[in-house]
Design an enzyme around this catalytic site. Structure first.
Site, PDB file in Angstrom:
ATOM      1  N   LYS A  66      -6.537   2.393   1.247  1.00  0.00           N
ATOM      2  CA  LYS A  66      -7.051   3.377   0.213  1.00  0.00           C
ATOM      3  C   LYS A  66      -6.246   4.512   0.280  1.00  0.00           C
ATOM      4  O   LYS A  66      -5.959   5.145  -0.648  1.00  0.00           O
ATOM      5  CB  LYS A  66      -8.537   4.111   0.775  1.00  0.00           C
ATOM      6  N   ASP A 102     -15.629   6.844  -4.472  1.00  0.00           N
ATOM      7  CA  ASP A 102     -16.193   7.002  -3.274  1.00  0.00           C
ATOM      8  C   ASP A 102     -17.022   8.184  -3.047  1.00  0.00           C
ATOM      9  O   ASP A 102     -17.946   8.266  -2.262  1.00  0.00           O
ATOM     10  CB  ASP A 102     -15.199   6.831  -2.221  1.00  0.00           C
TER      11      ASP A 102
HETATM   12  P1  ATR Z   1     -10.327   3.511   4.862  1.00  0.00           P
HETATM   13  O1  ATR Z   1      -9.179   3.841   4.030  1.00  0.00           O
HETATM   14  O2  ATR Z   1     -11.216   2.426   4.279  1.00  0.00           O
HETATM   15  O3  ATR Z   1     -11.274   4.623   5.533  1.00  0.00           O
HETATM   16  P2  ATR Z   1      -8.891   3.213   7.066  1.00  0.00           P
HETATM   17  O4  ATR Z   1      -7.868   4.334   6.573  1.00  0.00           O
HETATM   18  O5  ATR Z   1      -8.027   2.097   7.909  1.00  0.00           O
HETATM   19  O6  ATR Z   1      -9.618   2.531   6.060  1.00  0.00           O
HETATM   20  O7  ATR Z   1      -9.910   3.837   8.376  1.00  0.00           O
HETATM   21  C1  ATR Z   1     -10.541   3.144   9.172  1.00  0.00           C
HETATM   22  C2  ATR Z   1     -11.156   4.350  10.151  1.00  0.00           C
HETATM   23  O8  ATR Z   1     -11.920   3.739  10.969  1.00  0.00           O
HETATM   24  C3  ATR Z   1     -10.296   5.060  11.093  1.00  0.00           C
HETATM   25  O9  ATR Z   1     -10.765   6.284  11.113  1.00  0.00           O
HETATM   26  C4  ATR Z   1     -10.184   4.326  12.100  1.00  0.00           C
HETATM   27  O10 ATR Z   1      -9.646   4.978  13.282  1.00  0.00           O
HETATM   28  P3  ATR Z   1      -7.690   5.407  13.619  1.00  0.00           P
HETATM   29  O11 ATR Z   1      -7.562   6.403  12.746  1.00  0.00           O
HETATM   30  O12 ATR Z   1      -7.921   5.594  15.055  1.00  0.00           O
HETATM   31  O13 ATR Z   1      -7.282   4.050  13.043  1.00  0.00           O
HETATM   32  C5  ATR Z   1     -11.451   3.923  12.510  1.00  0.00           C
HETATM   33  N1  ATR Z   1     -11.499   2.649  13.082  1.00  0.00           N
HETATM   34  C6  ATR Z   1     -11.339   1.319  12.807  1.00  0.00           C
HETATM   35  N2  ATR Z   1     -11.599   0.498  13.976  1.00  0.00           N
HETATM   36  C7  ATR Z   1     -11.763   1.080  15.008  1.00  0.00           C
HETATM   37  C8  ATR Z   1     -12.317   1.050  16.377  1.00  0.00           C
HETATM   38  N3  ATR Z   1     -12.240  -0.043  16.776  1.00  0.00           N
HETATM   39  N4  ATR Z   1     -12.898   2.311  17.080  1.00  0.00           N
HETATM   40  C9  ATR Z   1     -12.825   3.179  16.636  1.00  0.00           C
HETATM   41  N5  ATR Z   1     -12.382   3.592  15.305  1.00  0.00           N
HETATM   42  C10 ATR Z   1     -11.988   2.693  14.672  1.00  0.00           C
END
Ligand code: ATR
Length: 273
Positions: A66, A102
Site C-alpha cells: 500500500k 481505506d
Molecule cells: P499494509 O500496507 O496493508 O498495512 P504492511 O505495510 O506490510 O501492510 O503492514 C503490515 C503491518 O503488520 C506492519 O505493522 C507489520 O509490522 P512491521 O512494521 O514490523 O513489519 C505488521 N505485522 C505483520 N506481520 C506481523 C507479525 N508476525 N507480528 C507482528 N506484526 C506483524
C-alpha cells in the site's frame, strides 16, 4: 468490452475481494471480471508492468504494497496524499491514478454504530499502510491520543509523528512492553496483519473490558484471537469484513462510476466465509 480488475498483494489467496466484486458485476450484469494476483514484496514493479500489459482497468492494493505503490503511480487523490498510501488504482491507458478508500471504509462501521471518536484514547496495533489510513480517519474524527504498538520500532515512530502532525497526541510501545500498559482505551484497533495466519493475540487482555470497542481489520478468519477475547469480555466488536465492505463499495464506485450494490456485496462477503 470485458473489463478486468484485480487485487494485488501477498498473501492473496485469503482475499475476499474477487468474491465481492464479481458478485457486484453479476448483480448488475456488468461485463467485468475481478481476479486475485499474487505479487511478492520485491516484485511490485514487474508485477505492475504485467498488469499494464493485460490492460487491467483497475486494481486494489493490499499487504505489503500500500505504501510502496505510491512511487509507481502517475497521479494520486487527496486521501492518498494525506495518508501516504493507496489501495485503489485506476488504469487509464497506462496512466495510473491512486485513491485511498481505506480511511472512509474504516470509519463507516464506526459511524453506523454512532461510536464517538472525539476525545477518545486509542490503542493501535500495526504501523503499515492500513494503519496510516486508520490514523488519518481517527484524526479526522478528533481522537485524543493514539498509542501505537508495532514490531518494527522505527515504523511506529514514523506513524506517531504522522499522528502528531494531524493534531492527535501519540506515543509508541514495543511488543515486549505491552504488558506494562494500564490505561483505559476506548478503542483497540488491530491494523496489522497479525491474526491472518491465526497467530496468537498480543494485546493484553486486561485492557479489554465491556466498555472497550475492539476493531480488528483482519477479516479472515472472522473470529480472530483478538475478536474471541473481545467476545469473552463483552466488548463491542467491529469486524474486519465491515471495513472490507466499506472500502470495496467505494473502489467499485471509483472504477464503474455508478452506485455499488451494497447489499449484494455484503451478502457475497458473508457467504464467502
Ligand atoms: P499494509 O500496507 O496493508 O498495512 P504492511 O505495510 O506490510 O501492510 O503492514 C503490515 C503491518 O503488520 C506492519 O505493522 C507489520 O509490522 P512491521 O512494521 O514490523 O513489519 C505488521 N505485522 C505483520 N506481520 C506481523 C507479525 N508476525 N507480528 C507482528 N506484526 C506483524
Amino acid at each position: 468490452m470485458l473489463r478486468t480488475f484485480a487485487v494485488i498483494g501477498d498473501p492473496i489467496d485469503h482475499s475476499l475481494s474477487p468474491t465481492i466484486h464479481n458478485a457486484a458485476y453479476r448483480y448488475l450484469d456488468l461485463e467485468c471480471t475481478y481476479i486475485g494476483y499474487k505479487i511478492g514484496k520485491n516484485e511490485l514493479e514487474s508485477g505492475i508492468q504485467s498488469l499494464k500489459s493485460i490492460k487491467i482497468s483497475g486494481f486494489n492494493v493490499t499487504i505489503p504494497h500500500k505504501i510502496e505503490i505510491m512511487q509507481l503511480l502517475d497521479a494520486v487523490d487527496e486521501n492518498c496524499r494525506l495518508i501516504g498510501a493507496a489501495n485503489t488504482v485506476v488504469n487509464d491507458n497506462g496512466n495510473l491514478k491512486g485513491y485511498n478508500t481505506d480511511m472512509d471504509g474504516f470509519l463507516e462501521p464506526i459511524k453506523n454504530r454512532e461510536i464517538p471518536i472525539e476525545n477518545s484514547n486509542v490503542l493501535l496495533l500495526g504501523a503499515g499502510g492500513a494503519s496510516r489510513a486508520v490514523i488519518a480517519g481517527l484524526a479526522k474524527e478528533h481522537a485524543k491520543k493514539i498509542t501505537i504498538i508495532n514490531r518494527t520500532k522505527q515504523k511506529a515512530e514514523e506513524l506517531a509523528k504522522f499522528s502528531r502532525e494531524l493534531g492527535v497526541e501519540s506515543d509508541i510501545v514495543s511488543i515486549d512492553e505491552v504488558e506494562k500498559l494500564n490505561e483505559l482505551y476506548n478503542l483497540v484497533v488491530n491494523a496489522s496483519s497479525l491474526g491472518l495466519k491465526s497467530e496468537p493475540n498480543i494485546i493484553p487482555t486486561k485492557l479489554i473490558t465491556d466498555k472497550t470497542v475492539v476493531y480488528d481489520i483482519v477479516y479472515k478468519p472472522v473470529n480472530t484471537e483478538l475478536i474471541k477475547i473481545a467476545k469473552k469480555k463483552n466488548a463491542e466488536i467491529i469486524y474486519g469484513y465491515e471495513m472490507l465492505l466499506g472500502q470495496a463499495t467505494r473502489s467499485f464506485e471509483i472504477w464503474l462510476k455508478q452506485k455499488a450494490p451494497y447489499d449484494a456485496m455484503k451478502k457475497a462477503i458473508l457467504g464467502g466465509f
